[in-house]
Design an enzyme around this catalytic site. Structure first.
Site, PDB file in Angstrom:
ATOM      1  N   GLY A  23       0.816  -1.213   0.000  1.00 26.75           N
ATOM      2  CA  GLY A  23       0.000   0.000   0.000  1.00 26.75           C
ATOM      3  C   GLY A  23       0.848   1.260   0.000  1.00 26.75           C
ATOM      4  N   ARG A  27      -2.334   8.100   3.928  1.00 26.08           N
ATOM      5  CA  ARG A  27      -2.809   8.790   5.128  1.00 26.08           C
ATOM      6  C   ARG A  27      -1.666   9.124   6.085  1.00 26.08           C
ATOM      7  NH1 ARG A  27      -7.312   5.038   7.471  1.00 26.08           N
ATOM      8  NH2 ARG A  27      -7.125   6.530   9.200  1.00 26.08           N
ATOM      9  N   TYR A 382      37.450  15.904  19.869  1.00 33.32           N
ATOM     10  CA  TYR A 382      37.290  16.014  18.415  1.00 33.32           C
ATOM     11  C   TYR A 382      38.088  17.212  17.919  1.00 33.32           C
ATOM     12  CZ  TYR A 382      34.836  16.279  13.900  1.00 33.32           C
ATOM     13  OH  TYR A 382      34.528  16.311  12.553  1.00 33.32           O
TER      14      TYR A 382
END
Length: 462
Positions: A23, A27, A382
């Site tokens: 399907g 909706r 980092y």
């Protein structure tokens, strides 16, 4: 006279699973395939596959149409994809699985990708009925909702089906029955496609209904049967965002009840949100507004204070976190360790009995047992391109507002003075202070305030 040898146990009948997922899901108003929308952090299709896996199917077929590529990526070869294009009804959808089931002999369970919570026990009940003494060619799963709405109806005497009818084609008398069709079926493989070949589309929708295989079998004088679930929620379909939210709420309600039954205390159960794979030990206390993302393992005697968020984290016994703690994937808290308010961890291990009580970020870090991480400490992991690791030794003390610039190693029993930016290793037992020299000018502030007040007064007088 010797007794005859016992007969060997009957071999289980081979099983194939066919899941309808063709399907368009209009909706949902989403680019994501309907059956991939998550419940408890997991695509609804995966919930269904996990339950079906308990029956050890030999083959799995997913009938797809719109969004086929998304399903292929999600399944990664775990099931055969059969294409239904165009979509001409549920009977036509199942017919597309014929090639994938070529040479298969056994039972076929027909399920729906947007009906994700069918229990394995319910599937077994359907298969057991398929092998009942009257050997029905088809078993349909029925249910009796409080409001039958637009569901198709099952007209039955006992568990023998007299007729199946879609709501649009039903008479007022047929709509009055409460026994509804879930759409789920168990069918003998030798019957499935022969029955489907005889299904027409002379109906209000002009579609080939899967339910009509029951009517075709009945016309042949064969007996089809209905098995009725005692839990209508397990066959509730999900077709909209609202229904998705309702399914989430039902799942969470059951999971909370299970957590408490297993020995956890939820102070305000309705505010706690679990993931599909959350594991809680005994005597765990969970305060209000806690969210568990996927991959969380919590041992016994843990306290999770309010407004904490956990994902991909492991908490050993005696740990306490929060309030307002955030544990991200790879966070491991060893026995008796603690993180407090506004502490975040990712890919970091907090050693046994170690503490990070306030306003701290620990990323790509290993903190030794008994270490104390002061408020405002961060591991600078980092550099803009790569992640680097910080190692903090046992019983080390990191003063408040320190920045540990990785890669860096702080030795056991070392002390880092408050406000330090540490970019080089600190040896065991060392004290490291990294601060600019303080400049002191006695009376300077008083002179500054006097000058500013005078200037402000002069401006006001103009």
């Amino acid at each position: 006279m010797t007794s005859a040898a016992p007969s060997p146990p009957a071999m289980p009948t081979p099983l194939a699973i066919v899941i309808l997922a063709a399907g368009k899901g209009t909706r949902m108003k989403s680019d994501l395939h309907k059956v991939l929308h998550p419940i408890a952090g997991r695509p609804m299709l995966e919930h269904l596959l996990e339950n079906a896996a308990q029956l050890a199917p030999e083959r799995q077929v997913v009938v797809a149409g719109h969004g086929r590529e998304q399903l292929e990526r999600e399944l990664g070869g775990r099931a055969t994809i059969a294409l239904q294009e165009p979509q001409l009804g549920t009977g036509h959808a199942v017919a597309q699985a014929k090639t994938a089931l070529e040479g298969f002999s056994g039972d076929v369970l027909i399920l729906y990708g947007d009906v994700p919570f069918v229990r394995a026990q319910t599937m077994r009940t359907m298969l057991d009925r398929l092998h009942g003494g009257d050997q029905p060619p088809v078993v349909v799963l029925g249910f009796e909702p409080e409001d039958a709405l637009q569901y198709g109806r099952i007209i039955a005497q006992g568990d023998r089906i007299e007729r199946m009818v879609e709501h649009k084609d039903a008479t007022p008398e047929q709509r009055a029955t409460r026994l509804c069709n879930s759409g789920l079926m168990a069918v003998r493989s030798q019957d499935l496609f022969a029955l489907l070949d005889r299904v027409g589309n002379d109906n209000a929708q002009g579609e080939y209904y899967l339910t009509d295989i029951v009517n075709v079998a009945n016309e042949d004088g064969r007996t089809c049967a209905v098995a009725v679930t005692d839990d209508s929620d397990e066959v509730a379909g999900i077709n909209s965002r609202g229904e998705l939210a309702q399914a989430e709420a039902r799942w969470q309600h059951k999971r909370r009840a299970q957590a408490m039954a297993d020995g956890a205390t939820l102070i305000a159960p309705e505010t706690v949100w679990f993931s599909w794979d959350t594991q809680l030990g005994r005597d765990v206390t969970v305060e209000p507004n806690v969210v568990f993302g996927p991959g969380v393992r919590v041992a016994d005697d843990v306290v999770i204070h309010a407004f904490s968020h956990l994902e991909g984290a492991t908490l050993e016994s005696g740990v306490s976190i929060g309030p307002y703690a955030r544990l991200r994937p790879g966070a491991v808290l060893k026995k008796g360790s603690r993180v407090g308010n506004f502490v975040e961890m990712k890919q970091a291990v907090l050693g046994e009995g170690a503490k990070a009580n306030h306003l701290t970020y620990l990323g790509d870090a290993e903190v030794g047992a008994g270490a104390n991480i002061g408020a405002g400490t961060i591991t600078c992991n980092y550099d803009g391109y790569f992640k680097h690791k910080t190692v903090i030794g046992e019983r080390a003390f990191i003063g408040s507002n320190s920045a540990l610039i990785a890669p860096v190693r702080i030795g056991a029993d070392a002390i880092v003075g408050a406000g330090s930016a540490v970019s080089r290793d600190v040896g065991d037992g060392e004290l490291r202070l990294v601060r600019a020299e303080q400049l002191v000018k006695p009376g300077w502030a008083d002179s500054f305030h006097d000058a500013m007040k005078k200037k402000k007064a002069e401006k006001s007088g103009k």
